[in-house]
Scaffold this active site. Structure first.
Site, PDB file in Angstrom:
ATOM      1  N   GLN A   1      13.883  48.070 -20.520  1.00 58.21           N
ATOM      2  CA  GLN A   1      14.016  46.708 -21.397  1.00 58.21           C
ATOM      3  C   GLN A   1      15.115  46.812 -22.253  1.00 58.21           C
ATOM      4  O   GLN A   1      15.361  47.569 -23.095  1.00 58.21           O
ATOM      5  CB  GLN A   1      12.874  46.685 -22.161  1.00 58.21           C
TER       6      GLN A   1
ATOM      7  N   GLU B   1       4.437  43.583 -24.320  1.00 55.80           N
ATOM      8  CA  GLU B   1       4.724  44.984 -25.231  1.00 55.80           C
ATOM      9  C   GLU B   1       3.614  45.246 -26.356  1.00 55.80           C
ATOM     10  O   GLU B   1       3.264  46.310 -26.559  1.00 55.80           O
ATOM     11  CB  GLU B   1       6.104  44.859 -25.752  1.00 55.80           C
TER      12      GLU B   1
ATOM     13  N   SER C   1      14.437  52.690 -24.102  1.00 54.30           N
ATOM     14  CA  SER C   1      13.565  53.590 -23.623  1.00 54.30           C
ATOM     15  C   SER C   1      14.056  53.809 -22.016  1.00 54.30           C
ATOM     16  O   SER C   1      13.869  52.932 -21.481  1.00 54.30           O
ATOM     17  CB  SER C   1      12.240  53.225 -24.296  1.00 54.30           C
TER      18      SER C   1
ATOM     19  N   GLU D   1       6.628  45.080 -41.027  1.00 59.41           N
ATOM     20  CA  GLU D   1       6.893  44.089 -41.938  1.00 59.41           C
ATOM     21  C   GLU D   1       6.768  42.788 -40.852  1.00 59.41           C
ATOM     22  O   GLU D   1       6.074  41.780 -41.514  1.00 59.41           O
ATOM     23  CB  GLU D   1       8.347  44.127 -42.417  1.00 59.41           C
TER      24      GLU D   1
ATOM     25  N   SER E   1      16.957  45.079 -27.444  1.00 59.54           N
ATOM     26  CA  SER E   1      17.747  45.270 -28.871  1.00 59.54           C
ATOM     27  C   SER E   1      19.181  45.715 -28.896  1.00 59.54           C
ATOM     28  O   SER E   1      19.677  46.240 -27.864  1.00 59.54           O
ATOM     29  CB  SER E   1      16.987  46.469 -29.588  1.00 59.54           C
TER      30      SER E   1
HETATM   31  C1  LIG Z   1      10.159  54.211 -30.196  1.00 57.92           C
HETATM   32  C2  LIG Z   1      11.123  53.031 -30.037  1.00 57.92           C
HETATM   33  C3  LIG Z   1      11.276  52.416 -28.883  1.00 57.92           C
HETATM   34  C4  LIG Z   1      11.910  51.232 -28.328  1.00 57.92           C
HETATM   35  N1  LIG Z   1      12.363  50.914 -27.225  1.00 57.92           N
HETATM   36  C5  LIG Z   1      13.023  49.887 -26.939  1.00 57.92           C
HETATM   37  C6  LIG Z   1      13.386  49.322 -25.477  1.00 57.92           C
HETATM   38  O1  LIG Z   1      12.931  50.237 -24.702  1.00 57.92           O
HETATM   39  N2  LIG Z   1      14.337  48.338 -25.411  1.00 57.92           N
HETATM   40  C7  LIG Z   1      14.560  47.573 -26.522  1.00 57.92           C
HETATM   41  O2  LIG Z   1      15.332  46.589 -26.319  1.00 57.92           O
HETATM   42  N3  LIG Z   1      14.352  48.126 -28.058  1.00 57.92           N
HETATM   43  C8  LIG Z   1      13.587  49.133 -28.090  1.00 57.92           C
HETATM   44  N4  LIG Z   1      13.347  49.741 -29.333  1.00 57.92           N
HETATM   45  C9  LIG Z   1      13.877  48.941 -30.417  1.00 57.92           C
HETATM   46  C10 LIG Z   1      13.141  47.995 -31.446  1.00 57.92           C
HETATM   47  O3  LIG Z   1      12.441  46.762 -30.886  1.00 57.92           O
HETATM   48  C11 LIG Z   1      13.648  47.591 -32.581  1.00 57.92           C
HETATM   49  O4  LIG Z   1      13.803  48.604 -33.442  1.00 57.92           O
HETATM   50  C12 LIG Z   1      12.893  46.739 -33.432  1.00 57.92           C
HETATM   51  O5  LIG Z   1      12.650  45.483 -33.072  1.00 57.92           O
HETATM   52  C13 LIG Z   1      13.463  46.625 -35.023  1.00 57.92           C
HETATM   53  O6  LIG Z   1      14.871  46.313 -35.118  1.00 57.92           O
HETATM   54  P1  LIG Z   1      15.945  47.033 -35.918  1.00 57.92           P
HETATM   55  O7  LIG Z   1      15.690  48.733 -35.251  1.00 57.92           O
HETATM   56  O8  LIG Z   1      17.348  46.627 -35.423  1.00 57.92           O
HETATM   57  O9  LIG Z   1      15.502  46.857 -37.204  1.00 57.92           O
HETATM   58  P2  LIG Z   1      15.687  45.673 -38.233  1.00 57.92           P
HETATM   59  O10 LIG Z   1      15.248  44.348 -37.390  1.00 57.92           O
HETATM   60  O11 LIG Z   1      17.218  45.712 -38.586  1.00 57.92           O
HETATM   61  O12 LIG Z   1      14.688  46.046 -39.548  1.00 57.92           O
HETATM   62  C14 LIG Z   1      15.293  46.762 -40.276  1.00 57.92           C
HETATM   63  C15 LIG Z   1      14.226  46.712 -41.480  1.00 57.92           C
HETATM   64  O13 LIG Z   1      14.089  45.431 -41.929  1.00 57.92           O
HETATM   65  C16 LIG Z   1      12.751  44.864 -41.830  1.00 57.92           C
HETATM   66  N5  LIG Z   1      12.974  43.355 -41.632  1.00 57.92           N
HETATM   67  C17 LIG Z   1      13.632  42.669 -40.479  1.00 57.92           C
HETATM   68  N6  LIG Z   1      13.333  41.334 -40.640  1.00 57.92           N
HETATM   69  C18 LIG Z   1      12.412  41.206 -41.441  1.00 57.92           C
HETATM   70  C19 LIG Z   1      11.726  40.090 -42.066  1.00 57.92           C
HETATM   71  N7  LIG Z   1      11.970  38.853 -41.433  1.00 57.92           N
HETATM   72  N8  LIG Z   1      10.908  40.254 -42.988  1.00 57.92           N
HETATM   73  C20 LIG Z   1      10.339  41.542 -43.503  1.00 57.92           C
HETATM   74  N9  LIG Z   1      11.082  42.540 -43.261  1.00 57.92           N
HETATM   75  C21 LIG Z   1      12.186  42.380 -42.190  1.00 57.92           C
HETATM   76  C22 LIG Z   1      12.067  45.732 -40.918  1.00 57.92           C
HETATM   77  O14 LIG Z   1      10.510  45.618 -40.973  1.00 57.92           O
HETATM   78  C23 LIG Z   1      12.784  46.850 -41.035  1.00 57.92           C
HETATM   79  O15 LIG Z   1      11.976  47.712 -42.088  1.00 57.92           O
HETATM   80  C24 LIG Z   1      12.735  50.595 -29.546  1.00 57.92           C
HETATM   81  C25 LIG Z   1      12.405  51.351 -30.894  1.00 57.92           C
HETATM   82  C26 LIG Z   1      11.656  52.367 -31.126  1.00 57.92           C
HETATM   83  C27 LIG Z   1      11.528  52.893 -32.641  1.00 57.92           C
END
Ligand SMILES: Cc1cc2nc3c(=O)[nH]c(=O)nc-3n(C[C@H](O)[C@H](O)[C@H](O)COP(=O)(O)OP(=O)(O)OC[C@H]3O[C@@H](n4cnc5c(N)ncnc54)[C@H](O)[C@@H]3O)c2cc1C
Length: 403
Positions: A140, A258, A175, A383, A143
């Site tokens: 997928q 998902e 992943s 969140e 991100s």
């Molecule tokens: C184990 C794992 C596997 C993954 N596998 C995949 C994959 O296969 N493919 C893929 O595409 N992605 C994958 N991801 C990515 C995952 O989807 C993102 O990490 C997730 O969507 C959060 O985005 P970010 O890391 O950019 O954090 P951000 O969105 O930048 O968030 C940072 C912080 O801000 C908070 N925040 C953000 N927006 C808001 C809001 N509106 N209100 C309140 N708080 C908020 C969040 O809760 C977090 O604490 C994976 C992540 C993990 C941890």
């Protein structure tokens, strides 16, 4: 007239008896069996390839035996039986010692249902059977460094060039990209439209020229995810998912699936059960401590809540409804309980959880504690789940829109 459930059960057991051994009973007694409790894969690349080989070999055998896509369309190798038969198969298979199929979770749980819902016949013909037989592994590609929770803010561009699209940009946290053959990608196809409206989905060949996969090391030691770079990667237009600029609908199909697959766990401890925690408290002389007992009870109750919420959501989907906010409640309950479990282990073990003395069942819990933050982020952060529950269940005012 389809085969009856009883006939199916007999057929499935015959297949399992002929192809696998019964799963040995896992002892929860202190010091017996493996003490692994991690949430993410921590294997070396060589171990990972060997796991993948064994997983593929088993899945192909299962598919050829008629159990690979029990409820799927016959034209892609499915048997078109009701989903109840899938559950019968899973519960029977769980009793046998078969290779983990976790490498196929994203491909089968998220990419394949999206292909079925949105892809051209050409893409369905090319990949569905292969995904279910594990000849093909899917990942997928959603991100990006600046687009996670705010997925619609993604910047990877796809520009039309005749019958093809040319993709440039970067994805992150992908992943399993290191062993995937295809990926579901969402790209910006019209930067002038509002952010949710200028996106389109595609299936990309992960072996295409211009794709570079770089592993990311996680704090638990392994490297389950990757950065994926796209430089002038060409994708045929018939590999588009849904209409041009309708990629948000495609992404939502994948995200619903998902959340269902993450929230669908057994309340935090998987097959381990609560006995492992009780044994931990007993071994370190804390089983009579009222605070420890209280915490154990909370873990048990919240594990049951997560399970029942998930069952309710699944029952709704099976009855033809759309996955709703129950998915978010299920995921949040699960991740809260995982945190409780990690805190419980830390309270009982103290410094043993951070210093590896080689003692069975102690330092192993560090892997779980370090994996929990990842699960709280994956598939929608805590969140974001709270926002959904606040707005769609409790009817609180919406967050101010950004961008
Ligand atoms: C184990 C794992 C596997 C993954 N596998 C995949 C994959 O296969 N493919 C893929 O595409 N992605 C994958 N991801 C990515 C995952 O989807 C993102 O990490 C997730 O969507 C959060 O985005 P970010 O890391 O950019 O954090 P951000 O969105 O930048 O968030 C940072 C912080 O801000 C908070 N925040 C953000 N927006 C808001 C809001 N509106 N209100 C309140 N708080 C908020 C969040 O809760 C977090 O604490 C994976 C992540 C993990 C941890």
């Amino acid at each position: 007239m389809p085969i009856s459930e009883d006939e199916f059960r007999v057929e499935a057991l015959e297949f399992l008896e002929a192809n696998a051994k019964l799963r040995p009973e896992v002892s929860t007694a202190w010091g017996e069996s493996s003490d692994e409790v991690g949430l993410l894969t921590e294997h070396t690349p060589e171990e990972e390839l060997e796991d993948l080989r064994a997983a593929k070999e088993w899945r192909a055998r299962v598919f050829d035996g008629g159990f690979g896509w029990i409820s799927g369309p016959a034209q892609y190798g499915g048997r078109e039986l009701p989903t109840a038969y899938e559950r019968i198969w899973s519960s029977l298979e769980a009793g046998y010692d078969t290779p983990s199929q976790s490498q196929f979770g994203i491909g089968l749980g998220m990419v394949a249902p999206t292909i079925l819902a949105h892809a051209t016949d050409k893409v369905k013909d090319a990949y569905l059977r292969g995904l279910y037989r594990a000849d093909i592994v899917g990942c997928q590609l959603f991100s990006e460094p600046v687009a996670g929770s705010d997925l619609a803010g993604l910047q990877t561009r796809a520009e039309r060039d005749g019958d093809e699209w040319v993709i440039n940009g970067q994805k992150v946290w992908t992943s399993g990209a290191q062993f995937s053959d295809i990926g579901e990608i969402i790209c910006r196809t019209d930067p002038d439209l509002p952010k949710h409206k200028g996106l389109s989905g595609f299936i990309v060949d992960m072996h295409a020229p211009g794709i570079e996969v770089r592993p990311l090391r996680q704090m638990t030691g392994g490297a389950s995810f990757n950065e994926v770079f796209f430089t002038d990667v060409r994708v045929p237009d018939d590999h588009r998912l849904g209409d041009v600029n309708q990629g948000w609908t495609v992404a939502l199909t994948t995200l619903m699936n998902e959340r269902a697959s993450i929230g669908g766990g057994g309340g935090g401890l998987g097959t381990l059960g609560h006995e492992r925690l009780i044994e931990l408290a007993r071994h370190f002389g804390r089983a009579d401590d009222p605070v420890i007992r209280q915490r154990l009870a909370e873990i048990y109750i919240n594990g049951a809540v997560a399970r029942y919420t998930n069952q309710r959501a699944m029952a709704k989907i099976k009855a033809g409804g759309l996955p709703g906010p129950e998915m978010s409640i299920g995921k949040l309950t699960l991740t809260n309980n995982l945190r409780r479990i990690a805190d419980f282990a830390a309270a009982v073990l103290g410094p043993r959880m951070v210093a590896d003395t080689g003692e069975w069942g102690t330092y192993a819990w560090a892997e779980l504690a370090l994996g929990v933050p990842g699960i709280r982020v994956a598939g929608g952060t805590d969140e974001v789940m709270r926002n959904i529950i606040g707005e769609r269940v409790l009817g609180l005012p919406k967050e101010p829109a950004v961008g």
